[in-house]
Design a protein around this motif. Structure first.
Motif, PDB file in Angstrom:
ATOM      1  N   TYR A  62       0.859  -1.178   0.000  1.00  0.00           N
ATOM      2  CA  TYR A  62       0.000   0.000   0.000  1.00  0.00           C
ATOM      3  C   TYR A  62       0.903   1.237   0.000  1.00  0.00           C
ATOM      4  O   TYR A  62       1.811   1.344   0.815  1.00  0.00           O
ATOM      5  CB  TYR A  62      -0.905   0.032   1.232  1.00  0.00           C
ATOM      6  N   LYS A  63       0.630   2.156  -0.922  1.00  0.00           N
ATOM      7  CA  LYS A  63       1.436   3.375  -1.000  1.00  0.00           C
ATOM      8  C   LYS A  63       0.521   4.581  -1.122  1.00  0.00           C
ATOM      9  O   LYS A  63      -0.442   4.574  -1.878  1.00  0.00           O
ATOM     10  CB  LYS A  63       2.391   3.325  -2.192  1.00  0.00           C
ATOM     11  N   PHE A  64       0.807   5.618  -0.341  1.00  0.00           N
ATOM     12  CA  PHE A  64       0.046   6.855  -0.447  1.00  0.00           C
ATOM     13  C   PHE A  64       0.921   8.031  -0.028  1.00  0.00           C
ATOM     14  O   PHE A  64       1.941   7.863   0.650  1.00  0.00           O
ATOM     15  CB  PHE A  64      -1.234   6.805   0.404  1.00  0.00           C
ATOM     16  N   GLU A  65       0.518   9.206  -0.471  1.00  0.00           N
ATOM     17  CA  GLU A  65       1.247  10.435  -0.180  1.00  0.00           C
ATOM     18  C   GLU A  65       0.291  11.461   0.396  1.00  0.00           C
ATOM     19  O   GLU A  65      -0.912  11.419   0.142  1.00  0.00           O
ATOM     20  CB  GLU A  65       1.894  10.990  -1.455  1.00  0.00           C
ATOM     21  N   GLY A  66       0.822  12.391   1.188  1.00  0.00           N
ATOM     22  CA  GLY A  66      -0.034  13.411   1.772  1.00  0.00           C
ATOM     23  C   GLY A  66       0.792  14.436   2.513  1.00  0.00           C
ATOM     24  O   GLY A  66       2.007  14.552   2.310  1.00  0.00           O
ATOM     25  N   ILE A  67       0.122  15.177   3.394  1.00  0.00           N
ATOM     26  CA  ILE A  67       0.822  16.176   4.195  1.00  0.00           C
ATOM     27  C   ILE A  67       0.412  16.038   5.663  1.00  0.00           C
ATOM     28  O   ILE A  67      -0.700  15.605   5.971  1.00  0.00           O
ATOM     29  CB  ILE A  67       0.546  17.617   3.724  1.00  0.00           C
ATOM     30  N   PHE A  68       1.334  16.405   6.520  1.00  0.00           N
ATOM     31  CA  PHE A  68       1.037  16.615   7.936  1.00  0.00           C
ATOM     32  C   PHE A  68       1.002  18.132   8.130  1.00  0.00           C
ATOM     33  O   PHE A  68       2.043  18.795   8.083  1.00  0.00           O
ATOM     34  CB  PHE A  68       2.114  15.989   8.820  1.00  0.00           C
ATOM     35  N   PRO A  69      -0.185  18.701   8.308  1.00  0.00           N
ATOM     36  CA  PRO A  69      -0.295  20.159   8.380  1.00  0.00           C
ATOM     37  C   PRO A  69       0.136  20.712   9.729  1.00  0.00           C
ATOM     38  O   PRO A  69      -0.052  20.076  10.760  1.00  0.00           O
ATOM     39  CB  PRO A  69      -1.786  20.405   8.137  1.00  0.00           C
ATOM     40  N   ALA A  70       0.700  21.905   9.681  1.00  0.00           N
ATOM     41  CA  ALA A  70       1.140  22.560  10.918  1.00  0.00           C
ATOM     42  C   ALA A  70       0.041  23.432  11.501  1.00  0.00           C
ATOM     43  O   ALA A  70       0.213  23.970  12.596  1.00  0.00           O
ATOM     44  CB  ALA A  70       2.390  23.391  10.655  1.00  0.00           C
ATOM     45  N   GLN A  71      -1.065  23.590  10.768  1.00  0.00           N
ATOM     46  CA  GLN A  71      -2.166  24.390  11.284  1.00  0.00           C
ATOM     47  C   GLN A  71      -3.491  23.819  10.806  1.00  0.00           C
ATOM     48  O   GLN A  71      -3.528  22.957   9.926  1.00  0.00           O
ATOM     49  CB  GLN A  71      -2.026  25.848  10.849  1.00  0.00           C
ATOM     50  N   GLN A  72      -4.579  24.302  11.358  1.00  0.00           N
ATOM     51  CA  GLN A  72      -5.910  23.757  11.100  1.00  0.00           C
ATOM     52  C   GLN A  72      -6.495  24.375   9.826  1.00  0.00           C
ATOM     53  O   GLN A  72      -7.265  25.322   9.856  1.00  0.00           O
ATOM     54  CB  GLN A  72      -6.848  24.035  12.288  1.00  0.00           C
ATOM     55  N   TYR A  73      -6.115  23.812   8.670  1.00  0.00           N
ATOM     56  CA  TYR A  73      -6.689  24.260   7.408  1.00  0.00           C
ATOM     57  C   TYR A  73      -8.142  23.785   7.302  1.00  0.00           C
ATOM     58  O   TYR A  73      -8.554  22.843   7.988  1.00  0.00           O
ATOM     59  CB  TYR A  73      -5.887  23.694   6.231  1.00  0.00           C
ATOM     60  N   PRO A  74      -8.917  24.380   6.389  1.00  0.00           N
ATOM     61  CA  PRO A  74     -10.318  23.948   6.216  1.00  0.00           C
ATOM     62  C   PRO A  74     -10.457  22.497   5.786  1.00  0.00           C
ATOM     63  O   PRO A  74     -11.457  21.855   6.091  1.00  0.00           O
ATOM     64  CB  PRO A  74     -10.838  24.906   5.127  1.00  0.00           C
ATOM     65  N   PHE A  75      -9.440  21.966   5.081  1.00  0.00           N
ATOM     66  CA  PHE A  75      -9.532  20.587   4.585  1.00  0.00           C
ATOM     67  C   PHE A  75      -9.012  19.555   5.590  1.00  0.00           C
ATOM     68  O   PHE A  75      -9.032  18.356   5.316  1.00  0.00           O
ATOM     69  CB  PHE A  75      -8.768  20.429   3.264  1.00  0.00           C
ATOM     70  N   VAL A  76      -8.546  20.000   6.745  1.00  0.00           N
ATOM     71  CA  VAL A  76      -8.086  19.057   7.772  1.00  0.00           C
ATOM     72  C   VAL A  76      -9.302  18.380   8.408  1.00  0.00           C
ATOM     73  O   VAL A  76     -10.314  19.029   8.695  1.00  0.00           O
ATOM     74  CB  VAL A  76      -7.267  19.786   8.850  1.00  0.00           C
ATOM     75  N   ILE A  77      -9.218  17.067   8.607  1.00  0.00           N
ATOM     76  CA  ILE A  77     -10.310  16.318   9.217  1.00  0.00           C
ATOM     77  C   ILE A  77     -10.480  16.783  10.652  1.00  0.00           C
ATOM     78  O   ILE A  77      -9.555  16.687  11.466  1.00  0.00           O
ATOM     79  CB  ILE A  77     -10.026  14.804   9.168  1.00  0.00           C
ATOM     80  N   SER A  78     -11.659  17.288  10.965  1.00  0.00           N
ATOM     81  CA  SER A  78     -11.867  17.954  12.255  1.00  0.00           C
ATOM     82  C   SER A  78     -11.752  17.018  13.438  1.00  0.00           C
ATOM     83  O   SER A  78     -11.327  17.403  14.510  1.00  0.00           O
ATOM     84  CB  SER A  78     -13.248  18.630  12.271  1.00  0.00           C
ATOM     85  N   ASN A  79     -12.136  15.721  13.250  1.00  0.00           N
ATOM     86  CA  ASN A  79     -12.121  14.800  14.391  1.00  0.00           C
ATOM     87  C   ASN A  79     -10.918  13.877  14.381  1.00  0.00           C
ATOM     88  O   ASN A  79     -10.907  12.866  15.059  1.00  0.00           O
ATOM     89  CB  ASN A  79     -13.401  13.961  14.416  1.00  0.00           C
ATOM     90  N   ALA A  80      -9.892  14.197  13.572  1.00  0.00           N
ATOM     91  CA  ALA A  80      -8.726  13.314  13.481  1.00  0.00           C
ATOM     92  C   ALA A  80      -7.977  13.285  14.797  1.00  0.00           C
ATOM     93  O   ALA A  80      -7.335  14.251  15.188  1.00  0.00           O
ATOM     94  CB  ALA A  80      -7.786  13.782  12.364  1.00  0.00           C
ATOM     95  N   SER A  81      -8.091  12.175  15.517  1.00  0.00           N
ATOM     96  CA  SER A  81      -7.387  11.950  16.785  1.00  0.00           C
ATOM     97  C   SER A  81      -7.637  13.063  17.789  1.00  0.00           C
ATOM     98  O   SER A  81      -6.788  13.392  18.592  1.00  0.00           O
ATOM     99  CB  SER A  81      -5.880  11.804  16.529  1.00  0.00           C
ATOM    100  N   GLY A  82      -8.828  13.668  17.729  1.00  0.00           N
ATOM    101  CA  GLY A  82      -9.158  14.714  18.675  1.00  0.00           C
ATOM    102  C   GLY A  82      -8.469  16.035  18.378  1.00  0.00           C
ATOM    103  O   GLY A  82      -8.535  16.969  19.147  1.00  0.00           O
ATOM    104  N   GLY A  83      -7.816  16.163  17.222  1.00  0.00           N
ATOM    105  CA  GLY A  83      -7.126  17.403  16.864  1.00  0.00           C
ATOM    106  C   GLY A  83      -5.746  17.098  16.323  1.00  0.00           C
ATOM    107  O   GLY A  83      -5.279  15.955  16.346  1.00  0.00           O
ATOM    108  N   LEU A  84      -5.068  18.118  15.799  1.00  0.00           N
ATOM    109  CA  LEU A  84      -3.731  17.939  15.251  1.00  0.00           C
ATOM    110  C   LEU A  84      -2.723  17.662  16.354  1.00  0.00           C
ATOM    111  O   LEU A  84      -2.801  18.222  17.439  1.00  0.00           O
ATOM    112  CB  LEU A  84      -3.309  19.196  14.484  1.00  0.00           C
TER     113      LEU A  84
END
Length: 225
Positions: free
Chosen positions: A56-78
């Motif tokens: 399985y291979k995928f690419e993405g970003i770890f954001p440093a701030q709460q952008y609109p496209f960040v999943i709001s409930n991801a692990s209770g926050g960034l």
């Protein structure tokens, strides 16, 4: 509505997180281990063998701030700082042990142990600390060496095996869970209830609002159904 996303965890979900930004795509690679031989009287033949383990291979970003496209409930926050994502993955790689890879999609799900085959990351130029990454996982199959027991010893232990084989698991299941870094209601439900989609039961039992899910406090004790 299903919680579309990807979760990575380690050591029976002792550590883990949901990817804060869903990758644009996931590449799955499956191939056979067939080999070709040239035999004088037959010409070229192909020997089909068992397929290799899925990658399985995928690419993405770890954001440093709460952008609109960040999943709001991801692990209770960034997770903060953003390098915490990188350090966790590097730590898991150095342990030489598999992680748990969970993907919940619209058409299919994946829930499998996996080895981290490669992890590449870099800080994005011109962004406020965002990290781009590429992650390759391979399905992992647990194995263990079996002890060979002489026939005489095996016969003497037959009655003991019959007595213990059907012994029920009398371990008492925990009724509470203390939140740790990287926990979400989904991961808690997956660990204790066997199904992450049952997290609303925990939410209702603990009188948590949807807003509370975005700021779960480390150390908070949750009651379990």
């Amino acid at each position: 509505m299903r919680d579309y996303g990807i979760w990575l965890s380690f050591n029976n979900q002792e550590e883990g997180f949901q990817l804060p930004v869903n990758p644009a795509s996931i590449e799955m690679r499956e191939k056979s281990n067939g080999k070709t031989y040239d035999i004088t009287t037959l010409g070229e033949i192909n020997v089909i063998k068992s397929p290799s383990l899925t990658e399985y291979k995928f690419e993405g970003i770890f954001p440093a701030q709460q952008y609109p496209f960040v999943i709001s409930n991801a692990s209770g926050g960034l997770l903060e700082p953003v390098l915490f994502y990188v350090e966790l993955i590097k730590k898991w790689m150095e342990s030489k042990r598999p992680i748990r890879f969970v993907f919940v999609g619209s058409n299919f799900d994946i829930n499998t142990p996996a080895s981290i085959e490669s992890f590449e990351w870099r800080e994005v130029a011109g962004s406020p600390g965002d990290i781009e990454y590429s992650l390759t996982l391979k399905k992992y199959v647990f194995y263990a060496a079996k002890k060979v027991v002489p026939i005489a010893q095996a016969a003497s232990k037959t009655s003991l095996v019959k007595q213990t084989a059907t012994r029920p698991d009398d371990r008492q299941q925990p009724k509470t869970h203390t939140l740790k870094a990287g926990d979400s209601l989904w991961s808690v439900a997956q660990k204790h209830l066997g199904n992450g989609a049952r997290y609303p039961e925990i939410q209702k039992l603990n009188n948590l609002s949807d807003a509370d899910l975005k700021r779960l406090q480390i150390g908070k004790v949750l009651k379990l159904p």
